[in-house]
Design an enzyme around this catalytic site. Structure first.
Site, PDB file in Angstrom:
ATOM      1  CB  THR A   1      53.815  21.814 -80.411  1.00 16.77           C
ATOM      2  OG1 THR A   1      53.643  22.429 -79.133  1.00 16.77           O
ATOM      3  CG2 THR A   1      54.151  20.355 -80.199  1.00 16.77           C
TER       4      THR A   1
ATOM      5  CB  SER B   1      50.517  24.010 -86.599  1.00 18.00           C
ATOM      6  OG  SER B   1      51.702  24.557 -86.094  1.00 18.00           O
TER       7      SER B   1
ATOM      8  N   GLY C   1      47.898  18.674 -86.834  1.00 21.93           N
ATOM      9  CA  GLY C   1      46.508  18.697 -86.415  1.00 21.93           C
ATOM     10  C   GLY C   1      45.617  18.804 -87.647  1.00 21.93           C
TER      11      GLY C   1
ATOM     12  CG  ASN D   1      42.912  24.853 -87.590  1.00 15.26           C
ATOM     13  OD1 ASN D   1      42.066  25.742 -87.432  1.00 15.26           O
ATOM     14  ND2 ASN D   1      43.962  24.753 -86.812  1.00 15.26           N
ATOM     15  CG  LEU D   2      42.777  20.030 -83.658  1.00 13.21           C
ATOM     16  CD1 LEU D   2      41.766  18.902 -83.593  1.00 13.21           C
ATOM     17  CD2 LEU D   2      44.145  19.522 -83.254  1.00 13.21           C
ATOM     18  CB  CYS D   3      42.864  24.906 -82.736  1.00 11.39           C
ATOM     19  SG  CYS D   3      43.760  23.471 -82.105  1.00 11.39           S
TER      20      CYS D   3
ATOM     21  CD  GLU E   1      44.488  27.736 -85.101  1.00 13.30           C
ATOM     22  OE1 GLU E   1      45.610  27.230 -84.959  1.00 13.30           O
ATOM     23  OE2 GLU E   1      43.436  27.146 -84.796  1.00 13.30           O
TER      24      GLU E   1
ATOM     25  CB  THR F   1      49.573  29.533 -77.388  1.00 14.70           C
ATOM     26  OG1 THR F   1      48.857  30.179 -76.354  1.00 14.70           O
ATOM     27  CG2 THR F   1      49.465  30.337 -78.673  1.00 14.70           C
TER      28      THR F   1
ATOM     29  CB  THR G   1      52.209  22.915 -75.301  1.00 15.65           C
ATOM     30  OG1 THR G   1      51.069  22.110 -75.557  1.00 15.65           O
ATOM     31  CG2 THR G   1      53.202  22.108 -74.509  1.00 15.65           C
ATOM     32  CB  ILE G   2      54.290  27.420 -77.209  1.00 16.43           C
ATOM     33  CG1 ILE G   2      53.049  28.138 -77.730  1.00 16.43           C
ATOM     34  CG2 ILE G   2      54.693  26.286 -78.133  1.00 16.43           C
ATOM     35  CD1 ILE G   2      53.268  28.831 -79.068  1.00 16.43           C
TER      36      ILE G   2
END
Length: 961
Positions: free
Chosen positions: A359, A374, A403, A587-589, A591, A774, A776-777
């Site tokens: 994004t 990202s 993020g 990180n935020l997510c 990964e 992923t 949104t994408i």
């Protein structure tokens, strides 16, 4: 074809009329202002310069553009323009409205009076030809089959009859080539929702809204809805750019090139795009664009792009879908030697949906501040200046769509001594409240929420209060309702839990080296500190049964969705960069696993291969996958050099190590295409082999880039330089953790020796792979998110763009083949919350293949993730779905995740029951899915009305896409 459904539609702008090319915005009334009514009813401001251009074109058509004629033409045109304008200013000194035909009449009259008879004659003939052309095009439309006596209100307030012929034509065209869709049904329902005097914009909205309500009964209506929306998008952008009043999809094949040039020029002029884009050969790029790819979009995908990705000016979108993809491609190719060739290569990969950038890259590529990365990971130091400096860094990074993952472990615990004030610390939690409010305040320009995740190691004295950050009870000053949190768990703690031993909590100012240690070194130091507590040398500590803390961790995860479980030792022991630093957090997510320190903020650039696009008749198309991965890794590597860095520590880190994170999405779609059930050994095997192939080609691609561009600065000493690939690093984990605590499958199918030797010679990137959510994408490309199973086969997805009906097209097609898809099945799916398991007439094989997320046992999710993890040098965002969750299920699932070598986990989605509220076009409402959390097991001591742990499409997750 025009978007406006009004009387007397025109096919193209009048080139010599003087005002059809004028400013496309709606004119506002002001004293003394002249306005122009165009043929489509739109009202725009009157300007002299367009008349000048029109008259000049008329002269050039007759006299040519010789140097001798140039001076005379210039002077004559200036005089005639003044005469025409003076006529209207005299006639309407207080301002007013003029029709375009009146202006053209005055131009014709001025030419005759000036004795320019040849020019006037040519101008008259041109007007006649255009009038005939417009009449012919107007007659091309078939006669309306639905007779409606209704007027519409135009944008200037005037009234015009509703042009049913054009409305019908627009809807029928949107349905062309799609099976099982009924244009007449959309037409009838659209008309039902209209009323006399309805605004022209509401007519178009009604078509879109009517078509979208039918998606639940036929997935192809999602494409119909997108095409109706596409017509509106084309009109908005083309009119603003002055390319055309309107265009149908076929005409866009010729117009896209022109639109690209106008868009880039206008974008640079408005300071929305980088001037570098103007240096490309826009004609060559325009010729490479594929307008037919606009037809790929689902409604959810196109609406998401329109709402949040397309560049806009004063709320007008000036970007078309293929221009959007080309802008991103150009932004990623600006520093390539052959910019045009690479831009076309990148464009083809993006616009085909074979691969999608993250994004931030889609938002900002080609703009004045191309913040394309990202994820940002930071370590917060244990001093006041450093703490607030880290919070400021958060704000700057979040401002441009990053993020954040913050490592808070170094900050001393509650009650620890502060020498400077001779007082005691308030611990980590009060600072996290400030971090939370900063994330809310800096919301990335309204595009999406600011998002941050705080990490704390499990031995920190504040860990128990950290677990409660998201609770809805207690002192709200010590709660963070808007940010995420995660446990950074050492292997030693997990061993203590399994062996039911005690665990000791420390303040990091007393045990500073624990933060940077892992594996056997951590265990040795930790035991030494525990001995100091027994000898009395270390006073501030707390000893508790490890199993009690573990249970509280599980309880808070179930109740609040946080903190997530992430594992320190596998992240470090398998890190290619352990020779130059330590991974202190994700990180935020969850990964990204990169080194951080006070001097370095880790940065990662993400993109995802659409796995569903790489499935052929014989399964995974590895040749296509290799081509995709090669281009994708190059695009990701380019981000590092092009990226805008808002803080110097991030730039320094990224240039030294050059990490990227190539992931996958559409895993569930890939399984559907092969007829494989998610809850099966075949799915686990496919997860293994598909990730092995991605890993193989990604490492190979980075090594080839190193041959072309050079290895990253800190390559020497890395695991890569030693010929140790991700699959090989499992040996390190097993050696340090112990064989009994590591149950990772070690099988492989490809010849890795050649890739191992390539990596040993040099890698362009310190890290290459990471699987992001992923959210949104995946919506944009119309596939399932990341590695997720299907949430429900029929439900409503809510995100920042609104609410969208989502129906599983694979299930619908499978039921159609067996003659089982009908209104009764639709109602049954609603009643059973998108599940086919309770529906008796659905065959057993389809029930297995179309199990939803909460019907797939979590062991399948963890096993598939374990198979992927062995190939990945970073981690994966793994959501765990657990139906009827209780303490035992959570305990087994998360212990299994650790034993199978996972580095991190993400959200726990634990619900007990969902209920779909019926909605059809009968009442004009969309489906709604309401959710409630099942009453938890008594051991959690939790109230029964706890809110759902997290939303189905959490906008916070989008910072990682």
């Amino acid at each position: 074809m025009q978007t406006d459904i009004s009387q007397n539609p025109q096919a193209e702008a009048q080139r010599n009329g003087g005002t059809d090319d004028q400013d496309q915005s709606i004119a506002t009334t002001a004293p003394g202002q002249l306005r122009v009514i165009k043929r489509n009813g739109k009202v725009v401001s009157y300007t002299d310069d367009k008349i000048t251009v029109a008259i000049t074109k008329a002269f050039l058509a007759v006299e040519g553009g010789t140097a001798a004629a140039s001076s005379r033409i210039h002077e004559t045109v200036a005089r005639l323009t003044e005469q025409v304008s003076a006529t209207f200013k005299r006639r309407m000194p207080s301002g007013g409205t003029i029709h375009i035909e009146e202006i053209q009449d005055q131009v014709e009259l001025a030419l005759m009076r000036a004795g320019e008879h040849k020019v006037a004659r040519d101008y008259v003939l041109y007007r006649e030809r255009q009038a005939v052309k417009r009449a012919e095009q107007a007659h091309d439309l078939p006669e309306a089959t639905h007779k409606v006596d209704m007027s519409v209100t135009m944008e200037d307030g005037s009234k015009a009859p509703l042009d049913m012929a054009r409305l019908e034509h627009l809807i029928r065209t949107a349905c062309e080539g799609l099976a099982e869709v009924d244009a007449d049904k959309i037409i009838k329902e659209t008309v039902k929702n209209l009323y006399d005097g309805v605004s022209i914009n509401d007519v178009n909205t009604s078509m879109v809204m009517t078509a979208r309500t039918l998606i639940e009964v036929e997935p192809n209506y999602s494409l119909v809805t997108a095409r109706l929306l596409m017509d509106k998008i084309r009109a908005e952008a083309l009119q603003f750019l002055g390319v055309a009043e309107r265009a149908n999809q076929e005409e866009m094949e010729a117009l896209y090139g022109q639109a690209l040039q106008a868009y880039i020029t206008k974008g640079i002029e408005l300071e929305l795009l980088s001037p570098q884009l103007g240096e490309f050969d826009l004609e060559k790029l325009g010729a490479a664009m594929k307008g037919e790819r606009d037809l790929q979009f689902s409604y959810l995908g196109l609406q998401t792009l329109y709402d949040r990705y397309f560049i806009h000016h004063n709320d007008t979108r000036i970007e078309l879908p293929q221009c959007f993809f080309m802008r991103v491609a150009m932004g990623l190719a600006v520093e390539e030697d052959d910019r045009e060739a690479r831009a076309i290569e990148f464009y083809n990969l993006l616009s085909s949906f074979d691969y999608m950038s993250s994004t931030p890259t889609l938002f900002n590529a080609g703009t004045l501040r191309p913040q394309l990365s990202s994820c940002y990971l930071t370590t917060v130091p244990d001093d006041l200046h450093g703490i607030y400096g880290a919070i400021q860094d958060n704000a700057m990074l979040s401002k441009f769509a990053g993020g954040l993952g913050n490592d808070w472990t170094p900050v001393r615990a509650l009650g620890s001594y502060i020498k400077g004030t001779n007082g005691k610390s308030q611990g980590v939690v009060p600072f996290l409240k400030v971090v939370n409010d900063t994330a809310v305040a800096v919301n990335q320009g309204g595009k999406r929420k600011g998002a941050v995740c705080a990490y704390l190691e499990t031995w920190h004295m504040d860990i128990e209060e950290f677990l409660e950050l998201r609770k809805n009870t207690g002192d709200d000053r010590r709660r963070t309702h808007d940010m995420n949190s995660a446990n950074w768990i050492p292997d030693l703690f997990m061993k203590r839990v399994l062996n039911e031993e005690d665990w000791t909590l420390f303040s990091p100012n007393d045990t500073p080296d624990l933060h940077d240690l892992y594996g056997e070194a951590f265990e040795k130091a930790y035991l030494a500190y525990e001995e100091k507590t027994r000898s009395g040398e270390l006073k501030l500590f707390k000893r508790i049964p490890a199993i009690n803390l573990w249970r509280k961790m599980l309880s808070m995860l179930f109740e609040t969705g946080h903190p997530w479980f992430t594992f320190k030792d596998p992240c470090n022991l398998r890190s290619p960069q352990q020779h130059v630093g330590v991974v202190h957090s994700s990180n935020l997510c969850t990964e990204i696993t990169l080194n951080t320190s006070q001097d370095e903020i880790a940065v990662c650039n993400l993109g995802s291969v659409n796995l569903a696009q790489h499935i052929g008749d014989n399964g995974l198309d590895t040749d296509k996958l290799q081509r995709t991965v090669n281009t994708a890794v190059r695009m990701l590597d380019n981000v590092i050099d092009i990226n805008y860095y808002s803080v110097p520590q991030a730039e320094r880190s990224n240039m030294k190590h050059r990490p990227v994170g190539l992931g996958i999405m559409g895993f569930q779609d890939a399984l559907y295409k092969q007829g494989i059930a998610y809850a099966s050994e075949q799915a686990v095997d496919f997860a293994d082999k598909s990730m092995e192939a991605v890993s193989y080609y990604a490492i190979q691609a980075s090594a080839k880039l190193a041959e072309e561009r050079g290895a990253y600065q800190t390559f020497d000493g890395s695991l890569w330089s030693q010929g140790i690939l991700p699959i090989d690093s499992i040996d390190i984990l097993v050696k340090q953790r112990g064989e009994e605590y590591c149950k990772v499958d070690r099988s492989q199918t490809l010849d890795w020796n050649s890739v191992r030797e390539m990596a040993r010679k040099g890698m362009r990137n310190s890290n290459v792979m990471a699987i992001a959510p992923t959210a949104t994408i995946a919506n944009i490309t119309g596939v399932s998110q990341s590695i997720e199973p299907t949430y429900q086969n029929l439900y409503v997805k809510s995100n920042l763009s609104g609410e969208f009906t989502v129906v599983n097209p694979y299930l619908v097609n499978a039921l159609k083949e067996r003659g089982l898809w009908d209104n009764v099945m639709v109602n049954d799916l609603k009643y059973y919350d998108g599940s086919v398991l309770p529906i008796e007439r659905v065959p057993d094989d389809l029930k297995e293949q179309y199990r939803t997320a909460f019907e797939v046992e979590p062991r399948w999710l963890v096993e598939a993730a374990s198979r992927r993890q062995k190939w990945i040098d970073q981690a994966q965002s793994l959501n765990l779905y657990i139906a009827e969750a209780n303490g035992k299920k959570l305990d087994v699932t998360y212990k299994m995740a650790w034993l199978l070598g996972l580095k991190t986990t993400y959200y726990l989605r634990a619900i007990g029951a969902t209920q779909a509220e019926k909605s059809t076009i009968n009442d004009g409402k969309l489906n709604r899915v309401s959710s409630k959390v099942e009453e938890p097991a008594a051991e959690f001591g939790q109230a029964a009305d706890v809110p759902q742990a997290c939303s189905i499409d959490d906008p916070d997750c989008e910072a990682c896409q």
